[in-house]
Design an enzyme around this catalytic site. Structure first.
Site, mmCIF file in Angstrom:
data_model
loop_
_atom_site.group_PDB
_atom_site.id
_atom_site.type_symbol
_atom_site.label_atom_id
_atom_site.label_comp_id
_atom_site.label_asym_id
_atom_site.label_seq_id
_atom_site.Cartn_x
_atom_site.Cartn_y
_atom_site.Cartn_z
ATOM 1 C CE LYS A 39 -26.656 -12.829 23.904
ATOM 2 N NZ LYS A 39 -25.819 -11.783 24.524
ATOM 3 C CG ASN A 40 -26.029 -13.089 28.148
ATOM 4 O OD1 ASN A 40 -25.442 -12.982 27.073
ATOM 5 N ND2 ASN A 40 -27.079 -12.339 28.457
ATOM 6 N NE ARG A 113 -21.052 -4.324 26.615
ATOM 7 C CZ ARG A 113 -20.418 -3.159 26.488
ATOM 8 N NH1 ARG A 113 -20.345 -2.575 25.316
ATOM 9 N NH2 ARG A 113 -19.865 -2.575 27.528
ATOM 10 C CB CYS A 137 -27.458 -4.781 21.779
ATOM 11 S SG CYS A 137 -27.849 -6.402 21.133
ATOM 12 C CG ASP A 326 -31.409 -9.301 28.174
ATOM 13 O OD1 ASP A 326 -30.920 -8.701 27.218
ATOM 14 O OD2 ASP A 326 -30.846 -9.399 29.281
ATOM 15 C CB VAL A 348 -31.055 -2.678 33.183
ATOM 16 C CG1 VAL A 348 -29.642 -3.229 33.007
ATOM 17 C CG2 VAL A 348 -31.775 -3.420 34.302
#
Ligand code: EPZ
Length: 454
Positions: A39-40, A113, A137, A326, A348
């Site tokens: 996804k990222n 985002r 999120c 994550d 983080v």
């Protein structure tokens, strides 16, 4: 495959969030799941397609709602997006990029985002950009000051509007010297996507170096960019006048792979994660081994299971090559099943333990220290943000009625419900679809016992 906007229910802040599952837990999850593109990376590579003069092809694109949001935003700006020649591939033709109406863009306010990364590419293509208020999120403040400071250094003029930000570049964008206060993933991507077509050279110090960023650099290089990665988190980008399209297979989703690994440990099952690769997960695998988890590295993936009784472990989240923020949420569920005290230092984000309330409701013993535990130096000290969770196991979990708060926390709720004896009602499951493709099908394949009840 079809990636449609239906998945996002019109770009709402929490796409498809309302789905409810009745989960009957207490049995191991076992079998095989495959993970696709990260996804990222995928969402950022889709934005990069805007920079090319010709068509780009992205492969292994997961069918998740974050992808659907970015696809729609590309389409609103005139990029023609279609399915490619193999399942999970997307073809993006940017030859007719045009300014979109503010109202059309605004429809995606609060949905993701990623829109903030449209700034550089839109400024290059159109000389202006409107970026709606961001979503994603709710795990902390998530400011965008690093992004805006960097864009200003390139020469962008930023105007804050009630519903977002408007940017223009009256003098064009020029290479800059940028030193990030923290190795932010998004701000590093912002600089890359802006610098590749800015005039002159950009030097970025204190850059994030996550594998997804290295893959994005690979994508940009295929497009014609000149980017060198130097020691000590320095990236140098020589701007070029024109970029072409790319053909790229996305790096696998190491966050999803780690999630399934944690599910195997928590439920005492055995899960083969097809597509997972050791090199990008070394830090996670070390934590698994310290917990007495076992894994078998194979050519096409990694098999995860317990190596015996789980042991407690201490981890500290960090930027790459540290332990990813994550990964902590699903692994905490496994920590509730380890005999003794585990500790997670979150460095983080400043609000990423909210999901543990639901775990406690299910019988876990987790104490969150909102200002961290002052017990030794961190690799990247950020005391003002730090929190810690102390998990005392082993605790039997029981079913409960719980509401998913965010993507990774939500996944951990599902795994906790599958670990718990009895029936749980888990609400807002749709939030998890932002980042986990075919979640319910995969759970079924692993032998999970659940019904969709709403
Ligand atoms: C990316 O978020 C990921 N999201 C996150 O994954 C991931 O947790 C995070 O990187 C860290 O690896 C995407 O790639 C879409 P950051 P990003 O900028 O880029 C502060 C998931 O579940 N910061 O590295 O937004 C920020 O508040 C998601 O898949 C500023 O202060 O993360 C945070 O404390 C969640 N100002 C820290 O830096 C800024 O301008 C790291 O954020 C930008 C960031």
């Amino acid at each position: 495959m079809s990636i449609t906007l239906n998945d996002t229910r019109g770009g709402s802040a929490q796409p498809g969030g309302e789905e409810i599952l009745a989960i009957r837990g207490g049995r191991p999850l076992s079998g095989r799941v495959s993970v696709k593109g990260a996804k990222n990376l995928v969402t950022k590579a889709m934005v990069a397609a805007l920079l090319g003069e010709t068509t780009s092809v992205l492969r292994d694109v997961p069918n998740i709602s974050d992808v659907a949001v970015v696809r729609s935003l590309l389409e609103v700006h005139g990029v023609h997006v279609s399915e490619g020649d193999e399942p999970g591939s997307l073809v993006m033709d940017p030859s007719e990029v045009e300014s979109a109406h503010m109202e059309e863009i605004d429809a995606y306010a609060g949905s993701s985002r990623i829109p903030i990364l449209f700034c550089g590419p839109l400024l290059h293509r159109l000389g202006q950009a409107f970026i709606p208020d961001l979503g994603g999120c709710r795990i902390g403040d998530r400011p965008i000051d690093f992004h805006l400071d960097a864009l200003r250094k390139f020469g962008a003029v930023v105007e804050k509007l009630p519903s977002g930000i408007r940017l223009s570049a009256p003098q064009g964008l020029k290479g800059a010297n940028i030193h990030l206060p923290y190795p932010s993933v998004g701000a590093t991507e912002q600089v890359l996507l802006t610098a590749v077509r800015a005039s002159g050279t950009t030097e970025l110090k204190n850059a994030a170096i996550e594998p997804e960023i290295m893959d994005l650099i690979g994508v940009l290089q295929k497009m014609g960019a000149i980017i060198s990665y130097e020691p000590n988190r320095v990236i140098v980008i020589e701007g070029v006048d024109e970029l072409r399209g790319y053909d790229h297979r996305a790096i696998f989703d190491r966050n999803e792979a780690a999630s399934w690994a944690a599910a195997a440990l928590a439920t005492d099952g055995e899960i083969f994660v097809e597509g997972a690769r050791q090199q990008d997960m070394l830090t996670f695998l070390n934590a698994v081994r310290r917990m007495n988890g076992d894994f078998d590295i194979r050519e096409d993936g990694i098999l995860f299971r317990r190596g015996g009784e789980l042991r407690p472990v201490t981890v500290e989240t960090d930027v790459h090559p540290g332990f990813m923020t994550d990964w902590q949420q699903p692994l905490i569920v496994a920590m509730t099943q380890a005999e003794g005290e585990s500790i997670v230092h979150e460095t983080v984000y400043e609000n990423r333990f909210g999901f543990t309330d639901a775990l406690n409701k299910m019988g876990a013993n987790i104490v969150v220290h909102p200002h961290g535990l002052q017990d030794g130096p961190r690799r990247v000290p950020r005391r003002q943000l730090e929190q810690a969770a102390v998990i005392n196991g082993k605790t039997a979990l029981h079913g409960a009625d719980i509401v998913v708060p965010d993507l990774r926390g939500g996944y951990s709720h599902v795994i906790a419900a599958l670990t718990a004896e009895g029936e749980s009602t888990v609400r807002n499951i749709g939030i998890i679809r932002r980042g986990y493709e075919r979640l319910l099908e995969k759970l079924t394949d692993l032998g999970a016992d659940f019904d969709v009840v709403g």
